[in-house]
Design a protein around this motif. Structure first.
Motif, PDB file in Angstrom:
ATOM      1  N   GLY A  99       0.805  -1.215   0.000  1.00 40.69           N
ATOM      2  CA  GLY A  99       0.000   0.000   0.000  1.00 40.69           C
ATOM      3  C   GLY A  99       0.836   1.262   0.000  1.00 40.69           C
ATOM      4  O   GLY A  99       1.718   1.451  -0.844  1.00 40.69           O
ATOM      5  N   ASP A 100       0.574   2.143   0.980  1.00 35.55           N
ATOM      6  CA  ASP A 100       1.272   3.433   1.056  1.00 35.55           C
ATOM      7  C   ASP A 100       2.783   3.261   1.048  1.00 35.55           C
ATOM      8  O   ASP A 100       3.505   4.084   0.478  1.00 35.55           O
ATOM      9  N   TYR A 101       3.258   2.214   1.674  1.00 36.22           N
ATOM     10  CA  TYR A 101       4.692   1.972   1.750  1.00 36.22           C
ATOM     11  C   TYR A 101       5.295   1.841   0.353  1.00 36.22           C
ATOM     12  O   TYR A 101       6.325   2.461   0.044  1.00 36.22           O
ATOM     13  N   ALA A 102       4.646   1.059  -0.512  1.00 32.98           N
ATOM     14  CA  ALA A 102       5.150   0.874  -1.873  1.00 32.98           C
ATOM     15  C   ALA A 102       5.058   2.164  -2.672  1.00 32.98           C
ATOM     16  O   ALA A 102       5.963   2.503  -3.448  1.00 32.98           O
ATOM     17  N   TYR A 103       3.974   2.920  -2.487  1.00 33.61           N
ATOM     18  CA  TYR A 103       3.769   4.143  -3.267  1.00 33.61           C
ATOM     19  C   TYR A 103       4.758   5.228  -2.858  1.00 33.61           C
ATOM     20  O   TYR A 103       5.301   5.937  -3.701  1.00 33.61           O
ATOM     21  N   LEU A 104       4.981   5.378  -1.553  1.00 34.71           N
ATOM     22  CA  LEU A 104       5.933   6.382  -1.074  1.00 34.71           C
ATOM     23  C   LEU A 104       7.351   6.048  -1.533  1.00 34.71           C
ATOM     24  O   LEU A 104       8.128   6.939  -1.882  1.00 34.71           O
ATOM     25  N   ASN A 105       7.676   4.765  -1.546  1.00 36.03           N
ATOM     26  CA  ASN A 105       9.004   4.348  -1.992  1.00 36.03           C
ATOM     27  C   ASN A 105       9.192   4.647  -3.476  1.00 36.03           C
ATOM     28  O   ASN A 105      10.250   5.112  -3.903  1.00 36.03           O
ATOM     29  N   GLU A 106       8.150   4.398  -4.274  1.00 36.88           N
ATOM     30  CA  GLU A 106       8.226   4.648  -5.710  1.00 36.88           C
ATOM     31  C   GLU A 106       8.325   6.137  -6.009  1.00 36.88           C
ATOM     32  O   GLU A 106       9.082   6.557  -6.901  1.00 36.88           O
ATOM     33  N   ALA A 107       7.579   6.959  -5.263  1.00 41.74           N
ATOM     34  CA  ALA A 107       7.516   8.389  -5.557  1.00 41.74           C
ATOM     35  C   ALA A 107       8.666   9.173  -4.929  1.00 41.74           C
ATOM     36  O   ALA A 107       9.244  10.065  -5.564  1.00 41.74           O
ATOM     37  N   PHE A 108       8.994   8.869  -3.687  1.00 41.90           N
ATOM     38  CA  PHE A 108       9.922   9.719  -2.934  1.00 41.90           C
ATOM     39  C   PHE A 108      11.157   8.995  -2.394  1.00 41.90           C
ATOM     40  O   PHE A 108      12.003   9.612  -1.770  1.00 41.90           O
ATOM     41  N   GLY A 109      11.235   7.696  -2.604  1.00 49.24           N
ATOM     42  CA  GLY A 109      12.409   6.977  -2.172  1.00 49.24           C
ATOM     43  C   GLY A 109      12.262   6.326  -0.808  1.00 49.24           C
ATOM     44  O   GLY A 109      11.225   6.428  -0.146  1.00 49.24           O
ATOM     45  N   PRO A 110      13.322   5.635  -0.342  1.00 46.11           N
ATOM     46  CA  PRO A 110      13.237   4.808   0.858  1.00 46.11           C
ATOM     47  C   PRO A 110      13.147   5.576   2.176  1.00 46.11           C
ATOM     48  O   PRO A 110      12.663   5.018   3.170  1.00 46.11           O
ATOM     49  N   ASN A 111      13.599   6.824   2.227  1.00 52.12           N
ATOM     50  CA  ASN A 111      13.590   7.549   3.498  1.00 52.12           C
ATOM     51  C   ASN A 111      12.175   7.748   4.030  1.00 52.12           C
ATOM     52  O   ASN A 111      11.855   7.399   5.173  1.00 52.12           O
ATOM     53  N   LEU A 112      11.297   8.313   3.199  1.00 53.97           N
ATOM     54  CA  LEU A 112       9.932   8.572   3.627  1.00 53.97           C
ATOM     55  C   LEU A 112       9.149   7.272   3.781  1.00 53.97           C
ATOM     56  O   LEU A 112       8.332   7.142   4.693  1.00 53.97           O
ATOM     57  N   SER A 113       9.417   6.304   2.903  1.00 54.80           N
ATOM     58  CA  SER A 113       8.699   5.031   3.015  1.00 54.80           C
ATOM     59  C   SER A 113       9.070   4.317   4.313  1.00 54.80           C
ATOM     60  O   SER A 113       8.228   3.655   4.928  1.00 54.80           O
ATOM     61  N   PHE A 114      10.322   4.482   4.766  1.00 55.87           N
ATOM     62  CA  PHE A 114      10.694   3.887   6.050  1.00 55.87           C
ATOM     63  C   PHE A 114       9.929   4.538   7.198  1.00 55.87           C
ATOM     64  O   PHE A 114       9.471   3.845   8.115  1.00 55.87           O
ATOM     65  N   LEU A 115       9.805   5.866   7.176  1.00 50.24           N
ATOM     66  CA  LEU A 115       9.085   6.546   8.255  1.00 50.24           C
ATOM     67  C   LEU A 115       7.628   6.083   8.299  1.00 50.24           C
ATOM     68  O   LEU A 115       7.052   5.946   9.389  1.00 50.24           O
ATOM     69  N   TYR A 116       7.037   5.836   7.125  1.00 49.87           N
ATOM     70  CA  TYR A 116       5.681   5.287   7.129  1.00 49.87           C
ATOM     71  C   TYR A 116       5.669   3.891   7.735  1.00 49.87           C
ATOM     72  O   TYR A 116       4.811   3.569   8.563  1.00 49.87           O
ATOM     73  N   MET A 117       6.618   3.052   7.311  1.00 52.87           N
ATOM     74  CA  MET A 117       6.670   1.691   7.839  1.00 52.87           C
ATOM     75  C   MET A 117       6.849   1.704   9.355  1.00 52.87           C
ATOM     76  O   MET A 117       6.187   0.947  10.085  1.00 52.87           O
ATOM     77  N   TRP A 118       7.734   2.558   9.827  1.00 51.44           N
ATOM     78  CA  TRP A 118       7.983   2.664  11.263  1.00 51.44           C
ATOM     79  C   TRP A 118       6.717   3.096  11.998  1.00 51.44           C
ATOM     80  O   TRP A 118       6.338   2.503  13.021  1.00 51.44           O
ATOM     81  N   SER A 119       6.041   4.115  11.484  1.00 48.01           N
ATOM     82  CA  SER A 119       4.827   4.614  12.134  1.00 48.01           C
ATOM     83  C   SER A 119       3.719   3.572  12.100  1.00 48.01           C
ATOM     84  O   SER A 119       2.976   3.400  13.075  1.00 48.01           O
ATOM     85  N   ALA A 120       3.590   2.881  10.971  1.00 49.04           N
ATOM     86  CA  ALA A 120       2.574   1.835  10.867  1.00 49.04           C
ATOM     87  C   ALA A 120       2.868   0.695  11.828  1.00 49.04           C
ATOM     88  O   ALA A 120       1.955   0.141  12.461  1.00 49.04           O
ATOM     89  N   PHE A 121       4.137   0.359  11.950  1.00 48.75           N
ATOM     90  CA  PHE A 121       4.555  -0.749  12.823  1.00 48.75           C
ATOM     91  C   PHE A 121       4.324  -0.422  14.294  1.00 48.75           C
ATOM     92  O   PHE A 121       3.853  -1.265  15.064  1.00 48.75           O
ATOM     93  N   ILE A 122       4.613   0.829  14.679  1.00 51.81           N
ATOM     94  CA  ILE A 122       4.541   1.214  16.083  1.00 51.81           C
ATOM     95  C   ILE A 122       3.138   1.633  16.502  1.00 51.81           C
ATOM     96  O   ILE A 122       2.687   1.322  17.625  1.00 51.81           O
TER      97      ILE A 122
END
Length: 493
Positions: A99-122
Motif C-alpha cells: 500500500g502506502d509503503y510501496a507508493y511512497l518508496n516509488e515516488a519519494f524513495g526509501p527515506n519517507l517510506s521507512f518513516l511510514y513503515m515505522w509509524s505503521a509498525f509502532i
C-alpha cells in the motif's frame, strides 16, 4: 536490518504454485487466493468494525450537533471514496503489496517510506487492532453489567484474548481467514440493517423530538471540526488496506478497483443511515454519556431482544479485527523484505505458507496497547499519523504523473481529485494542533522517532558489526522457532 539465513534459505525449501503445490524451484511464496468476492469482503470486513460503534460519540462530541454530525459522516464517506479512487490508480500503477509503503518508496524513495513503515509498525496498525478488540470486548461484556460499564480489567483481558486467537487463526490458514471475513462481513451488515430498520420504525411512530433543532450547538471552531472528522474518518479506516495484499489478489488490475468502487459507496450509505437511526432514537445527552451507543440504542428499541445488538456488534468487530490482522501483517512482511524491518518478519512458515513472524510481531504490539484507557486519544493520534502519510501518498500520485507520464495506468483519475484530497488532508493534519496538541504532538513524535532508527539500523548498519551480528542471530532464531524460510527469490545469494 539484514539477514543471515543461510541454513534455512539454502536447505529444504518447500515451494508453492498458485494452487499450493510444490515446484522445481524449491522456493516458498505467498499464493494468489483472493478473488473479487474475497476482496470486497475484506474491505467491508475491515471498514465496518469498531468505528461505527465508537465514533458516533466522538463525531457528535466535536461537531456539537446531530445535524452537523450527519454532515461530517457524509463528507467522511465522500473523502474516503475520493481517496480510494486515488489509491486505485496507485494500486494498479504500482501493483505491489504494501500500500502506502510501496507508493511512497516509488515516488519519494526509501527515506519517507521507512518513516511510514515505522509509524505503521509502532502505532497505526496495532492501535487500529487494539481499538477494535476493545470494542469487541466492551459490547460482549456489556449485557453482563446492565446498570454500569464492564470492569476495565475484564474488557482488556477479553480484548487481549481475541487478538491472540485471531493471530493464531491467521498463522494457521489463509483460506480460513478469508472465509471468516466473508461470513462476518454478512453478519455485520445485517447488524447495521437491524439498527437502521428500528430507527426508521421509531421515526414512523412519530419520534421527531431529537431532530427538531438539528444544528443547535454546532461547533464551528476549525480545530474541533477537524477532530470530528478524525472520528468519522477512523470509522472508514481500511479503504486502502486491500492495497497491502495486491500480490495475493487474482487479476489485481481489474479486481482491485472493482472491489473499491463497490464497497466504499455501500459502506458510506450504511454508515449515514445508521447514524440517522442513532440520532432519531437517542438524545444528544444519551449518546455523549454512553460508552456503547448501539447497546443503549437496543435498550430503547428492542425490549426483550436487546441482547441481539451486543451479539451483532461482537460479530462485527470480530470479523473486522480478523481482516485488520490479515492485511496489516502483509505490510510488515513487505517492509522486512526491503530491509526496513528485521528480515525475520519477512519469513514464511514452510507448512502453512503464512507470514508467521509478522503476525506474531503485530500481535505483541497490539497487546502492549491494550492497557491504554483513553480510546479516543488513541483514535486522534492514530488518525493524525495516518492522515499525514495518506497526504504524502496522494502527493506522490501527482508527482508520479509528472515524473512518469508514460507509465501504465489502468485507472487514471481526474487530477482534480488528488489535489482536492491533498488539500483536505493538509487541513486535517494542521488544524487539530490548536485543540489537541498533546495527542497530535505525540503522533508527530512517533514519526520523528523513526529518523534515528533509520540512520542507525538501516543506513549505517554496516558501520556497526555487532548490530548486524545481533540481527543475524535474531533472524536465524525466528526461522528455527517458527519453521520459516524466505519467500521465493529472496535472500538466496
Amino acid at each position: 536490518m539484514s539477514t543471515d539465513l543461510d541454513s534455512p534459505s539454502s536447505q529444504n525449501h518447500f515451494s508453492l504454485t498458485e494452487n499450493g503445490r510444490e515446484n522445481s524451484n524449491n522456493k516458498v511464496h505467498l499464493k494468489k487466493e483472493l478473488n473479487l468476492i474475497d476482496a470486497i469482503g475484506i474491505i467491508i470486513g475491515i471498514i465496518i468494525g469498531s468505528g461505527i460503534f465508537i465514533s458516533p460519540k466522538g463525531v457528535l462530541k466535536y461537531a456539537g450537533s446531530t445535524g452537523f454530525g450527519i454532515i461530517v459522516w457524509i463528507l467522511s464517506g465522500i473523502l474516503s471514496t475520493i481517496g480510494a479512487l486515488c489509491y486505485a490508480e496507485l494500486g494498479t500503477m504500482i501493483p505491489k503489496s504494501g500500500g502506502d509503503y510501496a507508493y511512497l518508496n516509488e515516488a519519494f524513495g526509501p527515506n519517507l517510506s521507512f518513516l511510514y513503515m515505522w509509524s505503521a509498525f509502532i502505532v497505526i496498525m496495532p492501535t487500529g487492532n487494539t481499538v477494535t478488540a476493545i470494542t469487541f470486548a466492551q459490547y460482549t461484556l456489556q449485557p453482563l453489567w446492565e446498570s454500569c460499564n464492564p470492569p476495565f480489567e475484564a474488557v482488556r483481558l477479553l480484548a487481549a484474548a481475541v487478538i491472540s486467537f485471531l493471530t493464531i487463526l491467521n498463522c494457521y490458514n489463509v483460506k480460513w481467514v478469508t472465509k471468516v471475513t466473508d461470513v462476518f462481513s454478512l453478519g455485520k451488515v445485517l447488524a447495521l440493517v437491524v439498527i437502521i430498520i428500528f430507527g426508521m420504525v421509531s421515526l414512523i411512530q412519530g419520534n421527531f423530538s431529537n431532530l427538531e433543532k438539528p444544528l443547535e450547538g454546532t461547533n464551528y471552531n476549525p480545530g474541533y471540526i477537524a477532530l470530528s472528522f478524525y472520528s468519522g474518518i477512523f470509522s472508514f479506516a481500511g479503504w486502502n488496506y486491500l492495497n497491502f495484499v495486491t500480490e495475493e489478489i487474482k487479476n489485481p488490475y481489474k479486481n482491485l478497483p472493482r472491489a473499491i468502487c463497490i464497497s466504499l459507496p455501500f459502506v458510506t450509505i450504511i454508515y449515514v443511515l445508521v447514524n440517522c437511526a442513532y440520532f432519531i432514537v437517542l438524545s444528544k445527552h444519551e449518546m455523549l454519556t454512553s460508552d456503547a451507543v448501539a447497546v443503549t440504542f437496543g435498550k430503547k428499541t428492542l425490549g426483550n431482544l436487546k441482547w441481539i445488538i451486543p451479539v451483532f456488534v461482537a460479530c462485527t468487530t470480530f470479523g473486522s479485527l480478523n481482516g485488520n490482522i490479515f492485511a496489516s501483517s502483509r505490510l510488515f512482511f513487505v517492509g522486512a523484505q526491503n530491509g526496513h524491518l528485521p528480515q525475520a518478519i519477512s519469513l514464511i512458515n514452510v507448512h502453512k505458507f503464512t507470514p508467521v513472524p509478522s503476525l506474531i510481531s503485530l500481535c505483541l504490539l497490539s497487546l502492549a496497547l491494550v492497557v491504554i484507557e483513553d480510546v479516543y486519544a488513541l483514535i486522534n493520534y492514530t488518525t493524525f499519523v495516518e492522515s499525514l502519510f495518506t497526504l504524502f501518498s496522494v502527493a506522490g500520485l501527482v508527482w508520479l504523473r509528472y515524473k512518469q507520464p508514460e507509465a501504465k495506468r489502468p485507472i487514471k483519475v481526474n487530477i482534480f481529485l488528488p489535489v482536492l484530497f491533498f488539500i483536505v488532508c493538509l487541513l486535517l493534519v494542521v488544524l487539530p494542533f490548536y485543540e489537541e496538541p498533546v495527542s497530535v504532538g505525540f503522533g508527530f513524535l512517533i514519526i520523528l522517532s523513526g529518523i534515528p532508527i533509520y540512520l542507525i539500523f538501516v543506513k549505517s548498519e554496516d558501520k556497526f558489526p555487532y548490530l548486524r551480528q545481533m540481527s543475524n542471530s535474531f533472524n536465524t532464531f525466528c526461522a528455527k522457532l517458527f519453521l520459516c524460510v524466505p519467500e521465493e527469490g529472496k535472500y538466496d545469494s
